[in-house]
Scaffold this active site. Structure first.
Site, PDB file in Angstrom:
ATOM      1  N   SER A 126      -9.930 -13.066  13.410  1.00 57.53           N
ATOM      2  CA  SER A 126     -10.927 -13.472  14.153  1.00 57.53           C
ATOM      3  C   SER A 126     -11.559 -14.759  13.842  1.00 57.53           C
ATOM      4  CB  SER A 126     -11.869 -12.266  14.405  1.00 57.53           C
ATOM      5  OG  SER A 126     -12.115 -11.598  13.256  1.00 57.53           O
ATOM      6  N   HIS A 141      -5.405 -13.174  18.917  1.00 53.34           N
ATOM      7  CA  HIS A 141      -6.700 -12.854  18.485  1.00 53.34           C
ATOM      8  C   HIS A 141      -7.207 -11.880  19.498  1.00 53.34           C
ATOM      9  CE1 HIS A 141     -11.397 -13.212  18.262  1.00 53.34           C
ATOM     10  NE2 HIS A 141     -10.951 -12.190  17.569  1.00 53.34           N
ATOM     11  N   GLU A 158      -6.877 -14.402  22.736  1.00 53.15           N
ATOM     12  CA  GLU A 158      -6.905 -15.876  22.244  1.00 53.15           C
ATOM     13  C   GLU A 158      -5.689 -16.184  21.492  1.00 53.15           C
ATOM     14  OE1 GLU A 158     -11.188 -17.852  21.531  1.00 53.15           O
ATOM     15  OE2 GLU A 158     -10.623 -16.270  20.147  1.00 53.15           O
ATOM     16  N   ASN A 160     -15.441 -16.118  18.838  1.00 49.50           N
ATOM     17  CA  ASN A 160     -16.391 -16.211  18.039  1.00 49.50           C
ATOM     18  C   ASN A 160     -17.228 -17.520  17.571  1.00 49.50           C
ATOM     19  OD1 ASN A 160     -16.035 -13.209  17.348  1.00 49.50           O
ATOM     20  ND2 ASN A 160     -13.973 -13.568  16.283  1.00 49.50           N
TER      21      ASN A 160
HETATM   22  N1  CAA Z   1     -10.263   2.702  22.960  1.00 48.45           N
HETATM   23  C1  CAA Z   1     -10.045   2.701  24.404  1.00 48.45           C
HETATM   24  N2  CAA Z   1     -10.730   2.805  25.255  1.00 48.45           N
HETATM   25  C2  CAA Z   1     -12.044   2.907  25.351  1.00 48.45           C
HETATM   26  C3  CAA Z   1     -12.516   2.699  24.166  1.00 48.45           C
HETATM   27  C4  CAA Z   1     -11.951   2.572  22.758  1.00 48.45           C
HETATM   28  N3  CAA Z   1     -12.383   2.409  21.724  1.00 48.45           N
HETATM   29  N4  CAA Z   1     -13.828   2.362  24.332  1.00 48.45           N
HETATM   30  C5  CAA Z   1     -14.039   2.663  25.428  1.00 48.45           C
HETATM   31  N5  CAA Z   1     -13.110   2.969  26.300  1.00 48.45           N
HETATM   32  C6  CAA Z   1     -12.685   2.901  27.506  1.00 48.45           C
HETATM   33  C7  CAA Z   1     -13.364   4.361  28.279  1.00 48.45           C
HETATM   34  O1  CAA Z   1     -12.417   5.041  27.885  1.00 48.45           O
HETATM   35  C8  CAA Z   1     -13.396   4.048  29.647  1.00 48.45           C
HETATM   36  O2  CAA Z   1     -12.266   3.986  30.106  1.00 48.45           O
HETATM   37  P1  CAA Z   1     -12.143   4.468  31.914  1.00 48.45           P
HETATM   38  O3  CAA Z   1     -12.911   3.341  32.597  1.00 48.45           O
HETATM   39  O4  CAA Z   1     -10.903   4.549  32.296  1.00 48.45           O
HETATM   40  O5  CAA Z   1     -13.139   5.759  32.007  1.00 48.45           O
HETATM   41  C9  CAA Z   1     -14.110   2.539  29.466  1.00 48.45           C
HETATM   42  O6  CAA Z   1     -13.524   2.008  28.244  1.00 48.45           O
HETATM   43  C10 CAA Z   1     -15.771   2.394  29.581  1.00 48.45           C
HETATM   44  O7  CAA Z   1     -16.113   3.063  28.638  1.00 48.45           O
HETATM   45  P2  CAA Z   1     -17.236   4.115  28.562  1.00 48.45           P
HETATM   46  O8  CAA Z   1     -17.637   4.372  30.036  1.00 48.45           O
HETATM   47  O9  CAA Z   1     -17.302   5.062  27.553  1.00 48.45           O
HETATM   48  O10 CAA Z   1     -18.531   3.118  28.275  1.00 48.45           O
HETATM   49  P3  CAA Z   1     -19.008   1.777  28.610  1.00 48.45           P
HETATM   50  O11 CAA Z   1     -19.073   1.585  30.294  1.00 48.45           O
HETATM   51  O12 CAA Z   1     -20.310   1.489  28.105  1.00 48.45           O
HETATM   52  O13 CAA Z   1     -17.825   0.684  27.854  1.00 48.45           O
HETATM   53  C11 CAA Z   1     -17.238  -0.838  26.421  1.00 48.45           C
HETATM   54  C12 CAA Z   1     -17.662   0.407  26.520  1.00 48.45           C
HETATM   55  C13 CAA Z   1     -15.976  -1.214  27.183  1.00 48.45           C
HETATM   56  C14 CAA Z   1     -17.029  -0.794  24.829  1.00 48.45           C
HETATM   57  C15 CAA Z   1     -18.169  -1.894  26.882  1.00 48.45           C
HETATM   58  O14 CAA Z   1     -19.543  -1.501  26.361  1.00 48.45           O
HETATM   59  C16 CAA Z   1     -18.171  -3.398  26.461  1.00 48.45           C
HETATM   60  O15 CAA Z   1     -17.374  -3.991  27.021  1.00 48.45           O
HETATM   61  N6  CAA Z   1     -18.704  -3.761  25.251  1.00 48.45           N
HETATM   62  C17 CAA Z   1     -18.619  -5.104  24.792  1.00 48.45           C
HETATM   63  C18 CAA Z   1     -17.340  -4.945  24.228  1.00 48.45           C
HETATM   64  C19 CAA Z   1     -17.098  -6.395  23.437  1.00 48.45           C
HETATM   65  O16 CAA Z   1     -17.662  -7.446  23.740  1.00 48.45           O
HETATM   66  N7  CAA Z   1     -16.157  -6.543  22.938  1.00 48.45           N
HETATM   67  C20 CAA Z   1     -15.595  -7.802  22.184  1.00 48.45           C
HETATM   68  C21 CAA Z   1     -16.391  -7.461  20.589  1.00 48.45           C
HETATM   69  S1  CAA Z   1     -15.809  -9.255  20.075  1.00 48.45           S
HETATM   70  C22 CAA Z   1     -14.177  -8.855  19.379  1.00 48.45           C
HETATM   71  O17 CAA Z   1     -13.550  -7.841  19.432  1.00 48.45           O
HETATM   72  C23 CAA Z   1     -13.441 -10.191  18.812  1.00 48.45           C
HETATM   73  C24 CAA Z   1     -13.760 -10.230  17.286  1.00 48.45           C
HETATM   74  O18 CAA Z   1     -13.004 -11.102  16.618  1.00 48.45           O
HETATM   75  C25 CAA Z   1     -14.904  -9.785  16.482  1.00 48.45           C
END
Ligand code: CAA
Length: 271
Positions: free
Chosen positions: A107, A128, A140, A178
């Site tokens: 990342s 990424h 990415e 990031n």
């Molecule tokens: N694996 C698979 N599917 C998942 C999951 C997981 N770990 N977590 C949630 N989901 C799915 C759910 O099953 C649900 O699917 P459906 O729409 O088909 O029902 C969908 O995602 C939405 O989940 P929820 O309804 O339970 O919860 P939510 O609406 O609050 O969404 C979230 C959860 C998608 C995580 C949302 O909160 C979100 O987008 N958060 C921000 C995530 C983000 O910013 N990610 C990037 C992080 S940075 C990174 O990854 C890079 C790095 O290098 C650090």
């Protein structure tokens, strides 16, 4: 993240996938996680039972790098640590066939540095993914200094066939995602450290005030505070710019073993 990448590869691209971890317990746990994701997708009628069984049959596991000698495309998703990643790439370089592409899901670590551990830097690339991989649409793609254009194109084709949208980013510390996200999270931890607002109020501000799906502190726990700290350190050390100094509180939480959701305690308590 490796499991999310493996899941999408088998489920969407329909390519066979070998899950590799040096620890047998981890690959066994990994298959159980895949089973749970498949069950959930069948229950939600996203896929049929038949599709789930076909996807499951595409998985195999191994606990030695040597058994990856036939692989065409490898995606490393080990911890965010240059020494670990360099050792893996050094070994893969001697094991994998010459035409195999070696991708890293780092990342923030320099692709050029990781590639330098191999004798095939032209075949090494950054790929990424975002967490959770099955949900987030972005990949990415980061060519290193020596990565050849054909490798970039193959990587783009693979990511697109996973249903992802690709961006191509130069090999700079933190890439784009990031470089923007981590200073935002770090600043939120600094606000908390200074007691300018509660964790809940910082998160509510960004969630309701700017329509973020999660507030920055919830997101930090979700990503892992150790990962956030490692990325801030890469930004700080590699740019020399004090604006990337990791928050003291972030370091403290990690020192305490409070890594976020995965350890049961981070900024918030999950127990
Ligand atoms: N694996 C698979 N599917 C998942 C999951 C997981 N770990 N977590 C949630 N989901 C799915 C759910 O099953 C649900 O699917 P459906 O729409 O088909 O029902 C969908 O995602 C939405 O989940 P929820 O309804 O339970 O919860 P939510 O609406 O609050 O969404 C979230 C959860 C998608 C995580 C949302 O909160 C979100 O987008 N958060 C921000 C995530 C983000 O910013 N990610 C990037 C992080 S940075 C990174 O990854 C890079 C790095 O290098 C650090």
């Amino acid at each position: 993240m490796g499991l999310g990448i493996a899941y999408v590869t088998a489920n969407v691209t329909k390519l066979p996938v070998v899950l590799m971890d040096i620890n047998k317990e981890q690959t066994e746990k990994g298959l159980k996680f895949i089973d749970r994701l498949l069950l959930k997708d069948v229950a939600k009628q996203k896929i049929t039972q038949e599709h789930a069984e076909e996807t499951r049959a595409r998985f195999s596991t191994t606990n030695t790098l040597e058994s990856l000698s036939d692989a065409d495309f490898l995606i490393e998703a080990a911890s965010e640590n240059l020494n670990i990643k360099s050792a893996i790439f050094r070994n893969l370089d001697t094991i994998c066939k010459p035409e195999a592409i070696l991708a890293t899901n780092t990342s923030s670590i320099s692709i050029t540095k990781i590639a330098a551990a191999t004798k095939r830097p032209e075949k090494v690339i950054g790929m990424h993914f975002m967490n959770p991989v099955p949900v987030m649409k972005l990949v990415e793609i980061i060519p290193g200094l020596a990565t050849c254009p054909e490798v970039l194109e193959t990587t783009r084709t693979l990511a697109t066939s996973m249903g992802k949208t690709c961006t191509v980013v130069k090999d700079i510390p933190g890439f784009v995602a990031n470089r923007l996200l981590m200073p935002y999270i770090n600043e939120a931890v600094m606000l908390l450290e200074c007691e300018f607002a509660s964790a809940e109020d910082i998160d509510i501000t960004m969630k309701l005030g700017t329509n973020m799906p999660m507030g920055p502190l919830t997101l930090a726990d979700f990503i892992g505070l150790d990962t956030c700290l490692a990325i801030m350190k890469v930004l700080h050390e590699n740019t020399g710019d004090s604006k990337y100094r990791p928050a003291v509180l972030l370091q403290k939480y990690v020192d305490a073993g409070w890594m976020g959701k995965k350890s049961g305690r981070g900024i918030y308590n999950y127990k």
